[in-house]
Each structure stands twice: as structure tokens, then as C-alpha cells.
Design a protein around this motif. Sequence first.
Motif, PDB file in Angstrom:
ATOM      1  N   CYS A  81       1.050  -0.901  -0.012  1.00  0.00           N
ATOM      2  CA  CYS A  81      -0.225   0.148  -0.174  1.00  0.00           C
ATOM      3  C   CYS A  81       0.674   1.361  -0.438  1.00  0.00           C
ATOM      4  CB  CYS A  81      -1.025   0.370   1.084  1.00  0.00           C
ATOM      5  SG  CYS A  81      -1.756   1.703   1.520  1.00  0.00           S
ATOM      6  N   ARG A  82       0.790   2.436  -1.076  1.00  0.00           N
ATOM      7  CA  ARG A  82       1.895   3.534  -0.779  1.00  0.00           C
ATOM      8  C   ARG A  82       0.177   4.540  -0.897  1.00  0.00           C
ATOM      9  NH1 ARG A  82       6.445   6.102  -2.894  1.00  0.00           N
ATOM     10  NH2 ARG A  82       6.163   7.769  -3.005  1.00  0.00           N
ATOM     11  N   LEU A  83       0.707   5.695   0.020  1.00  0.00           N
ATOM     12  CA  LEU A  83       0.074   6.276   0.350  1.00  0.00           C
ATOM     13  C   LEU A  83       0.840   8.029   0.120  1.00  0.00           C
ATOM     14  CD1 LEU A  83      -0.833   6.116   4.040  1.00  0.00           C
ATOM     15  CD2 LEU A  83      -2.724   5.381   2.174  1.00  0.00           C
ATOM     16  N   GLU A  84       0.395   8.620  -0.941  1.00  0.00           N
ATOM     17  CA  GLU A  84       1.107   9.823  -1.261  1.00  0.00           C
ATOM     18  C   GLU A  84       0.272  11.006   0.014  1.00  0.00           C
ATOM     19  OE1 GLU A  84       3.639  10.583  -3.159  1.00  0.00           O
ATOM     20  OE2 GLU A  84       3.363   8.872  -4.064  1.00  0.00           O
ATOM     21  N   LYS A  85       1.121  11.107   0.798  1.00  0.00           N
ATOM     22  CA  LYS A  85       0.741  12.943   1.547  1.00  0.00           C
ATOM     23  C   LYS A  85      -0.061  14.412   0.668  1.00  0.00           C
ATOM     24  CE  LYS A  85       2.722  11.369   5.150  1.00  0.00           C
ATOM     25  NZ  LYS A  85       1.883  10.341   6.002  1.00  0.00           N
ATOM     26  N   ARG A  86      -1.087  14.439   0.817  1.00  0.00           N
ATOM     27  CA  ARG A  86      -1.059  15.889  -0.144  1.00  0.00           C
ATOM     28  C   ARG A  86      -1.580  16.756   1.398  1.00  0.00           C
ATOM     29  NH1 ARG A  86      -0.292  13.418  -4.644  1.00  0.00           N
ATOM     30  NH2 ARG A  86      -1.625  11.003  -5.528  1.00  0.00           N
ATOM     31  N   GLY A  87      -1.374  17.655   1.808  1.00  0.00           N
ATOM     32  CA  GLY A  87      -2.116  17.918   3.070  1.00  0.00           C
ATOM     33  C   GLY A  87      -1.508  19.320   1.989  1.00  0.00           C
ATOM     34  N   ARG A  88      -1.274  20.879   2.881  1.00  0.00           N
ATOM     35  CA  ARG A  88      -0.909  21.604   2.665  1.00  0.00           C
ATOM     36  C   ARG A  88       0.341  21.920   3.517  1.00  0.00           C
ATOM     37  NH1 ARG A  88      -6.708  25.271   4.328  1.00  0.00           N
ATOM     38  NH2 ARG A  88      -7.595  24.779   2.296  1.00  0.00           N
ATOM     39  N   VAL A  89       0.159  20.810   4.921  1.00  0.00           N
ATOM     40  CA  VAL A  89       1.621  21.288   5.075  1.00  0.00           C
ATOM     41  C   VAL A  89       2.415  20.292   5.917  1.00  0.00           C
ATOM     42  CG1 VAL A  89       2.618  21.866   7.673  1.00  0.00           C
ATOM     43  CG2 VAL A  89      -0.057  23.288   7.142  1.00  0.00           C
ATOM     44  N   ILE A  90       1.873  18.740   5.887  1.00  0.00           N
ATOM     45  CA  ILE A  90       2.548  17.440   5.967  1.00  0.00           C
ATOM     46  C   ILE A  90       2.576  17.191   4.619  1.00  0.00           C
ATOM     47  CG2 ILE A  90       2.172  15.868   6.568  1.00  0.00           C
ATOM     48  CD1 ILE A  90       1.032  16.464   9.177  1.00  0.00           C
ATOM     49  N   TRP A  93       5.424  10.755   1.125  1.00  0.00           N
ATOM     50  CA  TRP A  93       4.735   9.279   1.151  1.00  0.00           C
ATOM     51  C   TRP A  93       4.550   8.744   2.560  1.00  0.00           C
ATOM     52  CZ3 TRP A  93       8.529   5.531   1.274  1.00  0.00           C
ATOM     53  CH2 TRP A  93       9.229   5.924   0.826  1.00  0.00           C
ATOM     54  N   ALA A  94       4.180   7.327   2.206  1.00  0.00           N
ATOM     55  CA  ALA A  94       4.844   6.275   2.956  1.00  0.00           C
ATOM     56  C   ALA A  94       4.040   4.977   1.923  1.00  0.00           C
ATOM     57  CB  ALA A  94       2.776   6.223   3.942  1.00  0.00           C
ATOM     58  N   GLU A  95       5.050   4.093   2.593  1.00  0.00           N
ATOM     59  CA  GLU A  95       4.504   2.458   2.072  1.00  0.00           C
ATOM     60  C   GLU A  95       4.267   1.960   3.088  1.00  0.00           C
ATOM     61  OE1 GLU A  95       6.530   2.702  -2.503  1.00  0.00           O
ATOM     62  OE2 GLU A  95       8.055   2.165  -0.800  1.00  0.00           O
ATOM     63  N   ILE A  96       3.483   0.942   3.058  1.00  0.00           N
ATOM     64  CA  ILE A  96       3.848  -0.493   3.720  1.00  0.00           C
ATOM     65  C   ILE A  96       3.364  -1.336   3.531  1.00  0.00           C
ATOM     66  CG2 ILE A  96       1.677  -1.406   5.780  1.00  0.00           C
ATOM     67  CD1 ILE A  96       0.646   1.085   5.725  1.00  0.00           C
ATOM     68  N   GLU A  97       4.201  -2.767   3.697  1.00  0.00           N
ATOM     69  CA  GLU A  97       4.256  -4.052   2.838  1.00  0.00           C
ATOM     70  C   GLU A  97       3.867  -4.482   4.028  1.00  0.00           C
ATOM     71  OE1 GLU A  97       8.310  -4.626   1.091  1.00  0.00           O
ATOM     72  OE2 GLU A  97       8.499  -2.825   0.128  1.00  0.00           O
ATOM     73  N   VAL A  98       3.725  -5.456   2.993  1.00  0.00           N
ATOM     74  CA  VAL A  98       3.878  -7.135   4.662  1.00  0.00           C
ATOM     75  C   VAL A  98       4.159  -8.335   3.380  1.00  0.00           C
ATOM     76  CG1 VAL A  98       1.841  -8.457   5.610  1.00  0.00           C
ATOM     77  CG2 VAL A  98       1.875  -5.877   5.229  1.00  0.00           C
ATOM     78  N   HIS A  99       4.953  -9.007   4.192  1.00  0.00           N
ATOM     79  CA  HIS A  99       5.282 -10.485   3.694  1.00  0.00           C
ATOM     80  C   HIS A  99       4.668 -11.525   4.038  1.00  0.00           C
ATOM     81  CE1 HIS A  99       7.921  -8.157   1.061  1.00  0.00           C
ATOM     82  NE2 HIS A  99       7.998  -7.232   2.364  1.00  0.00           N
ATOM     83  N   PRO A 100       4.752 -12.649   3.337  1.00  0.00           N
ATOM     84  CA  PRO A 100       4.403 -13.956   4.352  1.00  0.00           C
ATOM     85  C   PRO A 100       5.830 -14.656   5.408  1.00  0.00           C
ATOM     86  CG  PRO A 100       4.213 -14.148   1.676  1.00  0.00           C
ATOM     87  CD  PRO A 100       4.197 -12.609   2.110  1.00  0.00           C
ATOM     88  N   GLY A 101       5.685 -14.634   5.996  1.00  0.00           N
ATOM     89  CA  GLY A 101       7.268 -15.083   7.089  1.00  0.00           C
ATOM     90  C   GLY A 101       6.451 -16.326   7.390  1.00  0.00           C
ATOM     91  N   SER A 102       7.791 -17.225   8.502  1.00  0.00           N
ATOM     92  CA  SER A 102       7.704 -18.500   8.253  1.00  0.00           C
ATOM     93  C   SER A 102       6.758 -19.131   9.497  1.00  0.00           C
ATOM     94  CB  SER A 102       9.188 -19.086   8.877  1.00  0.00           C
ATOM     95  OG  SER A 102       9.644 -18.245   9.607  1.00  0.00           O
ATOM     96  N   GLY A 103       5.871 -19.873   9.410  1.00  0.00           N
ATOM     97  CA  GLY A 103       5.231 -20.288  11.049  1.00  0.00           C
ATOM     98  C   GLY A 103       3.703 -19.508  10.653  1.00  0.00           C
ATOM     99  N   GLY A 104       3.762 -18.598   9.627  1.00  0.00           N
ATOM    100  CA  GLY A 104       2.257 -17.831  10.041  1.00  0.00           C
ATOM    101  C   GLY A 104       2.304 -16.725  10.486  1.00  0.00           C
ATOM    102  N   ARG A 105       3.601 -16.147  10.372  1.00  0.00           N
ATOM    103  CA  ARG A 105       3.781 -14.827  10.521  1.00  0.00           C
ATOM    104  C   ARG A 105       3.449 -14.252   9.462  1.00  0.00           C
ATOM    105  NH1 ARG A 105       5.466 -14.746  16.215  1.00  0.00           N
ATOM    106  NH2 ARG A 105       6.890 -13.600  15.468  1.00  0.00           N
ATOM    107  N   SER A 106       4.099 -12.921   9.908  1.00  0.00           N
ATOM    108  CA  SER A 106       3.539 -12.146   8.744  1.00  0.00           C
ATOM    109  C   SER A 106       5.207 -10.415   9.034  1.00  0.00           C
ATOM    110  CB  SER A 106       3.054 -10.990   8.563  1.00  0.00           C
ATOM    111  OG  SER A 106       1.841 -11.526   8.329  1.00  0.00           O
TER     112      SER A 106
END
Length: 146
Positions: A81-90, A93-106
Amino acid sequence: MPTISFERTAPLPPEEAWRRLTDWPRHAGAVPLTRIRVLTPGPTREGTRFVARSGLGPLALDDVMEVTVWRPPAGGEAGLCRLEKRGRVILGWAEIEVHPGSGGRSRVVWREELRVRFLPSAFDPALRSASLHLFGRAAGHLLKRG
């Protein structure tokens, strides 16, 4: 314009970690003095816009964000998920990645570039440190709560 990056491991399947991290109103419970208002009808997708208002009274700032990439985890592939910050002051951007891990973890990777209009670059180290603490704490909170 400081850029931060951190990783977290969660004892959750990727789909659940994704759901928790991209439930925008839940971020208000993880970031002090913040309210979230989603501006577009759900479900979240590219083009979804929301505002995180942080602070008190006249000292509050709006962080207006738009989802520009929406790719939930599926079939063993990571989500992004990528977010672009579009405010007047702030801005930034932000990116959140979620990867599969071992044993049902992320494994979660969070990257963010934050710019505050009119804030001199001399404040970048303090802004970087505060952002890393705040967003790292928020991600941990979101991943621990049901």
C-alpha cells in the motif's frame, strides 16, 4: 525531508496483518491526539482519501493522504500500500508492505518520507527520530490489537 524505515514481525497471517494496518480509523487509537476521517466510500482501494488530524485545537495539523497503490497480499505474494501525503503542510509518502513469513507469521516493512512545509531542514534529525518512534509504536500497537 527525512525518510524512515523499519520492520516488524507479527504472529499473524499476512491477510490479518494487512487488515489491521490498513484499517485507517484504527490508526487513531494508535497515534496520540489523532482523529481519522475517511473521505471516500469504502472499501479501500486506489483513490481512497482520508485525513489524520493530529494535535489540539488550533495547534492541530491535517495529514491528507491518498492511496495510490493498493495490492493486498494474496497467493503467497507480499502486499503493498502506498500513500501520497497531499496536505497543505504535511507532504511526502508512506509505504506499507506485508510479507508472508514462516510459521504463519508476517513481516511488515514500513517506509515513510515526511516533509513539513516551512520547517527548516535543520529540524530533519528531530523529525526523523520522532517519526520513527511514533510510527514504529503505532505499527506495533495495530499489530497487537484485535
